[in-house]
Write an enzyme that holds these catalytic residues in place. Sequence first.
Site, PDB file in Angstrom:
ATOM      1  CG  ASP A 178      -2.329   0.555   0.806  1.00  0.00           C
ATOM      2  OD1 ASP A 178      -2.368   1.643   0.187  1.00  0.00           O
ATOM      3  OD2 ASP A 178      -3.353  -0.084   1.106  1.00  0.00           O
ATOM      4  CG  HIS A 186     -15.582  -1.405  -4.412  1.00  0.00           C
ATOM      5  ND1 HIS A 186     -16.619  -1.464  -3.512  1.00  0.00           N
ATOM      6  CD2 HIS A 186     -14.457  -1.195  -3.667  1.00  0.00           C
ATOM      7  CE1 HIS A 186     -16.150  -1.274  -2.281  1.00  0.00           C
ATOM      8  NE2 HIS A 186     -14.850  -1.127  -2.356  1.00  0.00           N
TER       9      HIS A 186
END
Length: 429
Positions: A276, A329
Site C-alpha cells: 500500500d 470498486h
Amino acid sequence: MSTSRIIQLAQLISSQTSLIDQHLQNNNLPEPSFNQDGPTEPIQNETPDIQKAKTDVIEATIELRQLLEGPMKLVLPESNFTPLVAIHRFKIASHVPLDSTISFTELATKCGLLEHDLKRIIRYTAIHHRVFFEPTKGFVAHTAASRLIAENPIAGHLMGLTFDECWPAHNHAVEAISHCSTSANISGYSIANNTGSLNTFQYLSAHKERATRFAFAMATTSKASLDALSTHFPWPELSATGGGGRSLVVDVGGSKGHVSLHLARTYPDLRFIVQDLPEVIDGAADQLLSSLAQDDAAIKDRIEFVPHDMFKEQTVKNADVYLLRYVLHDWGDEYCIDIIKNLIPALKRGARIVVQDHVLPEPGTMGLLQEMQMRSMDAIMMSLFNSREREAEEWRDLFKQADERFGNVIVNRIGENGSSGVISAEWLG
C-alpha cells in the site's frame, strides 16, 4: 377470497417473528431491546433459518410501511442527519453517564453547546434513531444505541466515515454527475472538500488523521467476509504448487494487513507481501505484531509490508497470486484497467489475479433488503470516488479490456444470490 397484500405482509411478519422469538426462548438468549443493556447483536446464535426469518420480517416491514405511508412519503423521506452528526461531532455520548442520568443544563455545559440546541438534538435522535431517551423531563440517559457510540471505537470510526466523509460527498454528488466525467477527481467528495486535481485517496494521503480513520473503518471487516475469501478460491491447490516451499500472495492495496493475516492463519503454506502507499502501511508491521497471539508468532515471518503505488508497474515479480480485495470498486473502469495492466509485467504463466468485491445483481433477483444495500453501496462509490459496483459480466469485461491473454474469468458469487464474489483470472501469456 383473495387476501390483500398488506394482510399477507402482516401475516408473514407475525409468523416469522414467532420463529425468531422461539429461537431466543429455546436458547435462553436476550431479546432485542432499546435499553442501554440491550444486546449489541439483536439476534444471537443465528442459524440460516433464523437469518432468513429476520430478513423476511425486515423486508416485509419495509414494504408494509411503504404501502401504508404512500407514494408521497417515498419521494419525501426523512433525510435530516444533522442531529446525528452533532451527536458524533460534539462527542455527546461520552458525556452521558452510563448508569445514571444527566440534566440538559449540565450536559450542554460539558459539550460546549447552547442548552436549547442540545435539547432538540437529543429529542430528535431519541425519537428518530433511539439514540438517548428522556426518562424524566429535562434529564438524559443512554439507550443501547447511544451506549454503543460511547463505548465502541468501531462505531466511532464508522460514524466518522459516514458523517465526515460520505455525508458531505453525497450532498455534492449531483453536481459532480452533471460534469459527465469519468475522472476520479470529479466526484461529490472532491467538490465537497475542494480537492482540486487530487482524487479522494490523494486528498486523504495529505490529511493523515482522516486517512487513518478511513483505514480503520475499512478494516472493520466481518469474519464471514474473510472466511468467504478463504473458501471461494482454491488456496490449498495453490499452496500445493510450491514444491515444498511457500507460494507467494501479493496483497495489493492491503492496508494494515488484516486480510493477509486471516489467510496466513488459515493456510500455513502461503506467505504474503502487503502493499500500500507508504503513509498507509507506516507502522502496520508493528501493529500486526502486537496483535498476534503467542500461538501466531510464526506468522510474522510470513507477512511482509512493502510500499507500492498500484498505478505504477508491479515490483514483485513471479508471485502466484496478486490479490485485490475491495480495491477495484473504488475506481472507474479506466483506472481499474490501468491497475491490472501494471500487474502484467510481473505475471508468470499460470499466475492468478484474485479479486474479492461486490457483484451487482440483475434487478429483482435478490431480496429487497439485500438489493437496497447493494444499490446504496453503488451510490456511495459514486459520491466518494466517481466509481461504481459491477455486474458479473462487467468484471469479465475489465480483464478482457486489460489484455486478451487472460484466461477464463471466473466469477464465484458468495452464497446463493450473494452480494459479493471472488473473481479470479489466470494469466496465459
